[in-house]
Design an enzyme around this catalytic site. Structure first.
Site: not given
Ligand code: NDP
Length: 486
Positions: A185, A218, A221-222, A260, A294, A393
């Site tokens: 996903k 998320g 599906v997540g 991660e 990250c 972050e």
């Molecule tokens: P999220 O952690 O919300 O999203 C990452 C993935 O998880 C996406 O595919 C998302 O789906 C999915 N997801 C969201 N909610 C759920 C859930 N309840 N159960 C299962 N899967 C889920 O990151 P964000 O995109 O909201 O970013 C928010 C913050 O997270 C950023 O500002 C940053 O600080 C941090 N971040 C860190 C990353 C890293 O590499 N360490 C990468 C991205 C974000 P969907 O896209 O549909 O929401």
């Protein structure tokens, strides 16, 4: 930014179209979920495509396909799996330009950087797994026991938007090489590049069910993947908050989890460092991909005698981070991924200034294109190591600079974080730098600009995660250990 000019920019020639199907059981198939996700170009703020919002029925179908495929795929000889991955590498290489341009559009990464990092790095990682998959299994003996690694089973991969294909590849290639099957996903903000990958998977002829794609929210599906009784392992990259939620879901059925998560990495510059190189490299690192990285070194720690000198270099380097259209050659800094991300980052800058930081570059009033989710490269000095902008972050182009008086204090400030993902140390004396590097509680440290190694284990200490990706460690993450006594 002139919207009409940006939308018709000559670089924007990638054919981007609506996708209406999911990839399940080896073919493109109509989703059960009836919703759609609109994909925005964060530079023009225009919707450029739609993809399906799958639902829990789609997850059930994808997991069933992956479960059925697991037996035959895991039984293949390693060299046979390597041959499939090699074909995937060829099919994806043929799409490399489309991958770079697609990420430049759906995420806003400048094309030059997207070509190298968003398209090139996943190919490098995939190549490394072609080679690792082809190596004989790593069995060894302990006394009368034969120790073997066996694929864990069906892997649910949930990935973020910041390096959309790399984050996918780090999981999918490692899992497939290990003999696992996958349900992916991708992030809602950047699903288009995942479709390119699955076009390549189809062309490469991977056996039906080995890799499945379900796009969708998320929360639906997540969550369904994380909670599914037939998903043996969940591999997640994203925020620490969602990582914790996924761990809870997986814990209820004792499923394995690899996480991660975030970072707040320190770039420690000792007084005998090559200061211009250390600061310029640090600034470029902090602002790569508009700071949505990250591992970004978002805290620059500088020995006090060289602090003001470092700030001057940092200000000049930040001013060189030209904002603009990702398809313009001169652009260094694209927009942030979404309007929400931009507002979050602006909120952090305001908070930092309210908490007493000194603005060295950028800030809330710095000029930005009038359209697109842009934030100027911002440097905040004199930041309290315990304050919000030094602890959280930010995931945007915001660098905080903190002085220190001794190596001891530098280590204490660097480790004063709930995260522990990456970091850097600079010194004219490599032994001294190594001594500091070994004391940092993080999964990786670069000494004097040491290059990224795609074969080295990647992952975090503390709240930066659990487990490792990439290289042999990344493959082993997808194996169960078995002891056979003779
Ligand atoms: P999220 O952690 O919300 O999203 C990452 C993935 O998880 C996406 O595919 C998302 O789906 C999915 N997801 C969201 N909610 C759920 C859930 N309840 N159960 C299962 N899967 C889920 O990151 P964000 O995109 O909201 O970013 C928010 C913050 O997270 C950023 O500002 C940053 O600080 C941090 N971040 C860190 C990353 C890293 O590499 N360490 C990468 C991205 C974000 P969907 O896209 O549909 O929401």
């Amino acid at each position: 930014m002139d919207l009409a000019a940006a939308a018709t920019h000559p670089g924007r020639t990638t054919p981007i179209a609506d996708r209406t199907q999911l990839f399940i059981g080896g073919r493109w198939t109509a989703p059960h979920g009836t919703g759609v996700i609109a994909v925005e170009d964060p530079t023009t703020e225009q919707v450029i495509a739609h993809v399906p919002a799958g639902d829990t029925v789609d997850v059930d179908r994808a997991v069933a396909a992956a479960k059925a495929a697991f037996g035959p795929w895991s039984a293949l000889a390693p060299a046979e799996r390597a041959a499939f991955l090699d074909r995937l590498h060829a099919a994806l290489s043929a799409r490399a330009e489309d991958v770079a341009a697609t990420v430049a559009r759906e995420l806003g990464t400048p094309l030059r950087i997207a070509t190298k990092v968003q398209a090139g790095l996943p190919l490098t990682v995939l190549r490394s797994y072609v080679e690792l998959a082809g190596q004989p299994e790593s069995t060894h003996t302990v006394g009368n026991s034969l120790i073997v690694g066996e694929p864990v089973g069906v892997v649910g991969a949930i990935t973020p938007w910041n390096y959309p294909l790399h984050q996918i590849m780090a999981k999918v290639a490692g899992a497939l090489a290990a003999g696992c099957t996958v349900v992916l996903k991708p992030a809602d903000l950047t699903p288009l590049v995942a479709y390119l990958l699955f076009d390549a998977i189809e062309e490469a002829g991977l056996p039906a069910g080995v890799a499945n794609l379900v796009t969708g929210p998320g929360s639906v599906v997540g969550s369904a993947i994380a909670a599914h009784p037939d998903v043996d392992m969940v591999s997640f990259t994203g925020s620490t908050a969602v990582g914790a939620r996924i761990s809870h879901l997986a814990a209820d059925r004792i499923a394995r989890v690899a996480l991660e998560l975030g970072g707040k990495s320190a770039n420690v510059i000792l007084e005998d460092a090559d200061l211009p190189r250390a600061v310029k490299t640090g600034v470029a690192n902090a602002f790569l991909n508009s700071g949505q990285t990250c591992t970004a070194w978002t805290r620059m720690l500088v020995h006090r005698p060289r602090y003001e000198e470092a700030l001057a270099i940092a200000a000049e380097a930040a001013a060189g981070q030209t904002l603009g259209d990702p398809f313009d050659r001169g652009t260094r800094l694209g927009p942030l991924a979404s309007a929400a991300q931009r507002e979050t980052v602006r909120g952090y800058i305001a908070q930092g200034l309210a908490d007493g930081a000194r603005l060295i570059a950028g800030g809330l009033d710095a000029p930005v294109p009038d359209r697109g989710h842009f934030v100027a490269a911002t440097v905040l000095a004199d930041v309290d190591p315990d304050s919000t902008v030094a602890q959280e972050e930010i995931f945007g182009p915001v660098l905080v600079v903190i002085p220190f008086d001794s190596d001891e204090e530098a280590v204490a400030i660097a480790n004063n974080s709930r995260y522990g993902l990456a970091g850097a140390v600079w010194s004219g004396d490599e032994d001294r730098a190594l001594a500091v590097a070994r004391r940092l509680r993080t999964g990786a440290v670069d000494v004097n600009g040491g290059a990224f190694n795609p074969l080295a284990p990647f992952g975090g200490f503390k709240q930066s995660g659990i487990g490792r990706e990439l290289g042999r460690h990344g493959l082993d993450e997808f194996l169960e250990t078995k002891a056979i006594q003779r």
